[in-house]
Write a protein that holds these residues in place. Structure first.
Motif, PDB file in Angstrom:
ATOM      1  N   ASN A  45     -30.858 -34.872   9.923  1.00  0.00           N
ATOM      2  CA  ASN A  45     -31.580 -33.641   9.602  1.00  0.00           C
ATOM      3  C   ASN A  45     -31.427 -32.617  10.720  1.00  0.00           C
ATOM      4  OD1 ASN A  45     -32.440 -34.492   7.117  1.00  0.00           O
ATOM      5  ND2 ASN A  45     -34.336 -35.413   7.929  1.00  0.00           N
ATOM      6  N   ARG A  46     -31.407 -33.120  11.943  1.00  0.00           N
ATOM      7  CA  ARG A  46     -31.288 -32.236  13.093  1.00  0.00           C
ATOM      8  C   ARG A  46     -29.966 -31.461  13.040  1.00  0.00           C
ATOM      9  NH1 ARG A  46     -33.410 -31.337  18.069  1.00  0.00           N
ATOM     10  NH2 ARG A  46     -31.966 -30.976  19.774  1.00  0.00           N
ATOM     11  N   PHE A  47     -28.885 -32.188  12.802  1.00  0.00           N
ATOM     12  CA  PHE A  47     -27.586 -31.519  12.733  1.00  0.00           C
ATOM     13  C   PHE A  47     -27.547 -30.555  11.551  1.00  0.00           C
ATOM     14  CE2 PHE A  47     -23.091 -31.121  11.541  1.00  0.00           C
ATOM     15  CZ  PHE A  47     -22.562 -30.696  12.736  1.00  0.00           C
TER      16      PHE A  47
ATOM     17  N   GLU B 129     -28.459 -26.922  22.522  1.00  0.00           N
ATOM     18  CA  GLU B 129     -29.166 -27.994  21.823  1.00  0.00           C
ATOM     19  C   GLU B 129     -28.326 -29.261  21.886  1.00  0.00           C
ATOM     20  OE1 GLU B 129     -32.138 -27.919  20.551  1.00  0.00           O
ATOM     21  OE2 GLU B 129     -32.615 -25.810  20.110  1.00  0.00           O
ATOM     22  N   THR B 130     -28.988 -30.390  21.686  1.00  0.00           N
ATOM     23  CA  THR B 130     -28.262 -31.656  21.747  1.00  0.00           C
ATOM     24  C   THR B 130     -28.224 -32.310  20.372  1.00  0.00           C
ATOM     25  OG1 THR B 130     -30.274 -32.896  22.226  1.00  0.00           O
ATOM     26  CG2 THR B 130     -29.003 -32.107  24.122  1.00  0.00           C
ATOM     27  N   VAL B 131     -27.187 -33.101  20.168  1.00  0.00           N
ATOM     28  CA  VAL B 131     -27.100 -33.899  18.952  1.00  0.00           C
ATOM     29  C   VAL B 131     -26.600 -35.285  19.353  1.00  0.00           C
ATOM     30  CG1 VAL B 131     -24.762 -33.169  18.337  1.00  0.00           C
ATOM     31  CG2 VAL B 131     -26.334 -33.886  16.535  1.00  0.00           C
TER      32      VAL B 131
ATOM     33  N   VAL C  94     -26.761 -26.449  11.270  1.00  0.00           N
ATOM     34  CA  VAL C  94     -25.734 -25.914  10.370  1.00  0.00           C
ATOM     35  C   VAL C  94     -26.351 -24.889   9.411  1.00  0.00           C
ATOM     36  CG1 VAL C  94     -24.129 -26.491   8.491  1.00  0.00           C
ATOM     37  CG2 VAL C  94     -24.248 -27.961  10.532  1.00  0.00           C
ATOM     38  N   ASP C  95     -27.523 -25.237   8.859  1.00  0.00           N
ATOM     39  CA  ASP C  95     -28.183 -24.332   7.899  1.00  0.00           C
ATOM     40  C   ASP C  95     -28.548 -22.991   8.537  1.00  0.00           C
ATOM     41  OD1 ASP C  95     -27.960 -26.127   5.887  1.00  0.00           O
ATOM     42  OD2 ASP C  95     -29.993 -26.939   6.080  1.00  0.00           O
ATOM     43  N   GLU C  96     -28.954 -23.061   9.778  1.00  0.00           N
ATOM     44  CA  GLU C  96     -29.368 -21.846  10.492  1.00  0.00           C
ATOM     45  C   GLU C  96     -28.210 -20.905  10.794  1.00  0.00           C
ATOM     46  OE1 GLU C  96     -31.366 -22.884  14.119  1.00  0.00           O
ATOM     47  OE2 GLU C  96     -33.273 -22.159  13.327  1.00  0.00           O
TER      48      GLU C  96
END
Lengths: 281, 281
Positions: B221-223, B207-209, B227-229
Motif C-alpha cells: 500500500n505504501r508503494f 521516502e523509503t520503501v 505511485v497514486d500521488e
C-alpha cells in the motif's frame, strides 16, 4: 596452488558456458549447474583449482552425456587460428629475430582460451603481442637453453593455440621434439586430434598424457619418462604453469597472465606476457 | 523476469565481492560462500533474479554478521560522485538543453554500480555519456510528460549515483518530487543516509520503501500510495526496471544496459544508454 574464493565464480561461469555447449536440454543444463553448485558448496578449497575444475567438468560431462562440450569451440578455434598461419609466417620472415617473434607468437596463441575468456580478436592480439615487451623476459636464457638442447618436451595448452605453437616448432625443426597433449578432452585443451589438425605430427612426436582428478599427471611414469628424455621443457599457458611451476629446469613458461591469482604467484600483472625460466635441472 | 542460468555466475561473483567486504574472517567468508552455493543449487530459477539476490545477500549478512557489507563502498561512491558535482553543474550551465544534459548525467550516474562491475571511471563515463546518443530515445515524451506533471515519483538506484540524480532534480525544482530510497541496506542501493549525504532532502521529500524477498515491494500500500500521488514516475537503473517494466505510465526508465538479459528484454545492446517511456497510465 590452493583454490581461492575468487576461483569459485570463475568455475560457475565456466559451467554455464560449458553446459550451454554440451546440451540443448534445458533440464540437463539446470541439473548439471545445480550439481556443480552443490559440489562447489562442499569442495575443499585447500585442493588445487585444477582438481576442482576436473570435478566440475566431470559432472558436466556425466549429466549432459557429452564427453566433449568444447568440441565445436575447439574446431572453430583451430580453424580461426589456421587462417592466420601465413600471416604468422610472414611476421617471422620479415623479423630481425625469428626465434623471438616465434616465441612471442606462441604466447599470443595463448590468448585464445575459451575457458578464461569468451572473447578474443586474433589479429589485434597478434599485433599487440609482437610490439608489447615481455613483462618477465628470460628470452636470453631461453635462446641459450635451446642452443644447448637436442631434445625438447613441449607441453601444449589449448586448441587453436597449437597453430601458434606450430610456428615456434618450425623454428626448432632441427631439434628432436616431443609435443605433449591431453589424452582426452578437458575444456578446450588440445588433444591428439587437434595436433593432427595442425599437422604438428609432421614436426614433432605427438604424445598424450592423462589429466587426472589432480590435474596434469606429473607424477606418472609416463610423464616422468618424457621429462627424463628431454634436455629442456617448454610449458604453455596457466594450467601447465600451475602444475609445473615447482619442476626442475631447464623449463620455460610461455603464457599470458589472465587470472589475478596467477598474477600474484608469477609476480606479473594481469595481461602481462611472460617468458619465464623455471628451476634449474 | 525469471532467473537465467547466466545470472548464477553473477550471483557468485557478487557473493565473493560482498563477503570480502563484510568480514575479515576467512572462516566466515568460506561459510557464507558455501551457504550461498548450496542455496543457489536448489533455488527456483522460475523466480525473479531480485528474489534470489535478496536471499543471497541475506545469507551473507546473517553469516558475516554484517548488516551493510557495502557501507564503505557506498561512502566511497558518494564521496567520489560528490567531487564531480560542480563539473556536472558546469556541463548543464554550458549546454543548449539543460534538461537533456541533466537526464543524460542521471544515466551516467547509473554506471556507478558496484554490484554490476567493480570498475568505473567517473570522468570518462560522464564525457562519454554526454556525447553518446541515447540508444532508446524517448526524451521528447519525457519532456512533454514533465511539462504536464506537477508531482513526480523518482525511484532511486545506487549510492553515488544519487549525486547525479541530484542535478536532474535541481532542474525539476519547481515540481513536487518524492524521492524513493530503500528502507534498509541491500547491496549498494541508496538509503535515507545516502540521500541525506547528497542533500536530496532539501530538493525532494525523501521516502523509503522496503525491499522484500520478492524485490522492490511494488504491491505494498505504501508503494501504491506514492505511485497514486504522482503524475509521473522516473525509474533509475536495471533492478528498478526489472521490478517496474510492466507498470502503467507515465513512467520513464533511465539506465545503462549492463546485463545481457536486460539487453534482451529492453531491446538495446549492452552498454547502451536508455531513456525509455513505459506503459501509459
Amino acid at each position: 596452488m590452493r583454490t581461492y574464493l575468487s576461483c569459485i565464480p570463475c568455475f560457475v561461469r565456466q559451467t554455464v558456458e560449458a553446459i550451454k555447449m554440451a546440451t540443448k536440454s534445458k533440464a540437463r543444463q539446470k541439473e548439471a549447474l545445480r550439481k556443480v553448485l552443490l559440489k562447489l558448496s562442499t569442495a575443499s578449497f585447500d585442493r588445487p583449482p585444477t582438481e576442482i575444475g576436473y570435478a566440475v567438468h566431470k559432472i558436466i560431462k556425466d549429466i549432459t552425456k557429452n564427453d566433449d562440450p568444447y568440441k565445436k569451440v575447439k574446431a572453430r578455434d583451430n580453424q580461426a587460428a589456421m587462417k592466420f598461419y601465413s600471416y604468422l609466417k610472414e611476421l617471422i620472415a620479415s623479423s630481425d629475430d625469428r626465434l623471438l617473434v616465434a616465441a612471442k607468437l606462441a604466447i599470443a596463441g595463448n590468448i585464445i582460451d575459451w575457458a578464461a575468456s569468451p572473447e578474443f580478436d586474433v589479429k589485434d592480439t597478434i599485433d599487440e603481442v609482437i610490439t608489447q615487451p615481455l613483462t618477465i623476459n628470460h628470452f636470453a636464457q631461453f635462446r641459450n637453453s635451446l642452443d644447448e638442447a637436442e631434445t625438447i618436451l613441449y607441453i601444449a595448452d589449448n586448441a587453436g593455440e597449437i597453430v601458434f605453437d606450430k610456428v615456434l616448432l618450425e623454428e626448432l625443426a632441427h631439434k628432436k621434439i616431443t609435443f605433449l597433449v591431453r589424452s582426452e578432452p578437458i575444456i578446450n585443451d588440445a588433444t591428439m586430434e587437434d595436433a593432427k589438425f595442425a599437422s604438428i605430427n609432421k614436426l614433432a612426436k605427438v604424445e598424450t598424457v592423462k589429466i587426472t582428478a589432480k590435474g596434469l599427471n606429473t607424477t606418472s611414469n609416463r610423464f616422468k619418462h618424457f621429462v627424463d628424455e628431454a634436455d629442456m621443457l617448454i610449458s604453455k599457458g596457466q594450467a601447465n604453469y600451475e602444475a609445473l611451476s615447482d619442476m626442475e629446469g631447464p623449463i620455460f613458461f610461455l603464457l599470458k597472465v589472465k587470472c589475478p591469482l596467477i598474477a600474484d604467484h608469477i609476480q606479473a600483472p594481469l595481461g602481462a606476457i611472460v617468458l619465464k625460466a623455471g628451476g634449474e635441472k
